[in-house]
Design a protein around this motif. Structure first.
Motif, mmCIF file in Angstrom:
data_model
loop_
_atom_site.group_PDB
_atom_site.id
_atom_site.type_symbol
_atom_site.label_atom_id
_atom_site.label_comp_id
_atom_site.label_asym_id
_atom_site.label_seq_id
_atom_site.Cartn_x
_atom_site.Cartn_y
_atom_site.Cartn_z
ATOM 1 N N GLY A 36 -0.413 34.718 -13.912
ATOM 2 C CA GLY A 36 -1.191 33.982 -12.658
ATOM 3 C C GLY A 36 -1.908 32.747 -12.646
ATOM 4 O O GLY A 36 -2.485 32.013 -12.045
ATOM 5 N N GLU A 37 -1.583 31.855 -14.101
ATOM 6 C CA GLU A 37 -2.040 30.717 -14.624
ATOM 7 C C GLU A 37 -0.599 29.688 -14.863
ATOM 8 O O GLU A 37 0.262 30.023 -15.311
ATOM 9 C CB GLU A 37 -2.752 30.778 -15.697
ATOM 10 C CG GLU A 37 -4.221 31.686 -15.577
ATOM 11 C CD GLU A 37 -5.162 30.946 -14.934
ATOM 12 O OE1 GLU A 37 -5.281 29.735 -14.923
ATOM 13 O OE2 GLU A 37 -6.118 31.930 -13.979
ATOM 14 N N ILE A 38 -0.919 28.631 -14.472
ATOM 15 C CA ILE A 38 -0.060 27.469 -14.839
ATOM 16 C C ILE A 38 -0.238 27.174 -16.368
ATOM 17 O O ILE A 38 -1.228 26.901 -16.636
ATOM 18 C CB ILE A 38 -0.163 26.138 -13.996
ATOM 19 C CG1 ILE A 38 0.074 26.345 -12.376
ATOM 20 C CG2 ILE A 38 0.748 25.018 -14.460
ATOM 21 C CD1 ILE A 38 1.640 26.936 -12.281
ATOM 22 N N GLN A 39 0.795 27.230 -17.116
ATOM 23 C CA GLN A 39 0.755 26.911 -18.707
ATOM 24 C C GLN A 39 1.618 25.860 -18.776
ATOM 25 O O GLN A 39 2.631 25.544 -18.132
ATOM 26 C CB GLN A 39 1.290 28.292 -19.256
ATOM 27 C CG GLN A 39 0.463 29.211 -19.025
ATOM 28 C CD GLN A 39 -0.880 29.312 -19.697
ATOM 29 O OE1 GLN A 39 -1.265 28.977 -20.588
ATOM 30 N NE2 GLN A 39 -1.673 30.197 -18.744
ATOM 31 N N THR A 40 1.341 24.908 -19.751
ATOM 32 C CA THR A 40 1.861 23.653 -20.105
ATOM 33 C C THR A 40 2.042 23.972 -21.863
ATOM 34 O O THR A 40 1.083 23.913 -22.363
ATOM 35 C CB THR A 40 1.594 22.462 -19.999
ATOM 36 O OG1 THR A 40 1.245 22.516 -18.264
ATOM 37 C CG2 THR A 40 2.045 21.376 -20.311
ATOM 38 N N ASP A 41 3.235 24.133 -22.191
ATOM 39 C CA ASP A 41 3.261 24.105 -23.783
ATOM 40 C C ASP A 41 4.489 23.045 -24.244
ATOM 41 O O ASP A 41 5.415 22.954 -23.665
ATOM 42 C CB ASP A 41 3.759 25.604 -24.234
ATOM 43 C CG ASP A 41 2.303 26.455 -23.882
ATOM 44 O OD1 ASP A 41 1.523 26.282 -24.497
ATOM 45 O OD2 ASP A 41 2.572 27.623 -23.504
ATOM 46 N N SER A 42 4.313 22.680 -25.585
ATOM 47 C CA SER A 42 5.115 22.035 -26.143
ATOM 48 C C SER A 42 6.086 23.081 -26.984
ATOM 49 O O SER A 42 5.654 24.060 -27.478
ATOM 50 C CB SER A 42 4.769 20.991 -27.224
ATOM 51 O OG SER A 42 4.037 20.051 -26.639
#
Length: 169
Positions: A110-116
């Motif tokens: 349910g959450e927007i994630q941003t990962d390298s």
């Protein structure tokens, strides 16, 4: 003002370095066969000295097998190096390219994630997809690792022969 910000984005060194990678992914996703004439009388096309291309469905070459490219993302270079080596060691793939510096944006719980992350580009036989997927699941730290397969619809005959000979049956 908005135009100058847009043009400065495309002239930044970081963007210029990534554009060829984006183009390569687009070509892999769309398929090189879209660039070839559709005539079935042309199963082999010559693109210069020493290079030939085939369309897999038009080829009767017993030295190749239906092949795929598989994308797998990993959290870092160490994980990529370890997983790539184990895949090749087990002959689940002929080659794994490691592409560092990928930034993934996705929805998780349910959450927007941003990962390298690092992207693995895996070349293998179509028949090994299930075994490769199980190997990735068993050796990956993500709960739901990405395993996406795209067909190889044509390419260099010597490369496709090497791919066949470098993988298990």
């Amino acid at each position: 003002m908005a135009i100058s910000r847009v043009s400065s984005v495309f002239t930044s060194p970081a963007i210029r370095r990534r554009l060829p990678i984006v183009g390569a992914f687009c070509m892999l996703s769309l398929g090189f066969h879209n660039l070839q004439p559709s005539s079935s009388s042309l199963p082999r096309l010559s693109f210069g000295k020493g290079f030939s291309s085939i369309r897999m469905e038009a080829s009767n070459n017993n030295n190749t097998v239906p092949s795929i490219v598989v994308y797998v993302t990993v959290p870092n270079q160490d994980a990529g190096k370890k997983l790539a080596a184990s895949i090749v060691k087990e002959k689940l793939a002929a080659c794994v390219n490691r592409v560092p510096g990928v930034e993934s944006v996705y929805l998780w719980q349910g959450e927007i994630q941003t990962d390298s992350e690092e992207l693995l580009i895996i070349k293998t036989r179509e028949s090994l997809l299930s075994a490769l997927t199980e190997h990735v699941k068993a050796n990956h730290e993500y709960d739901v690792p990405e395993v996406i397969a795209l067909p190889i619809t044509g390419g260099s005959i010597p490369y496709l022969e090497w791919l066949k000979n470098s993988t298990r049956e």
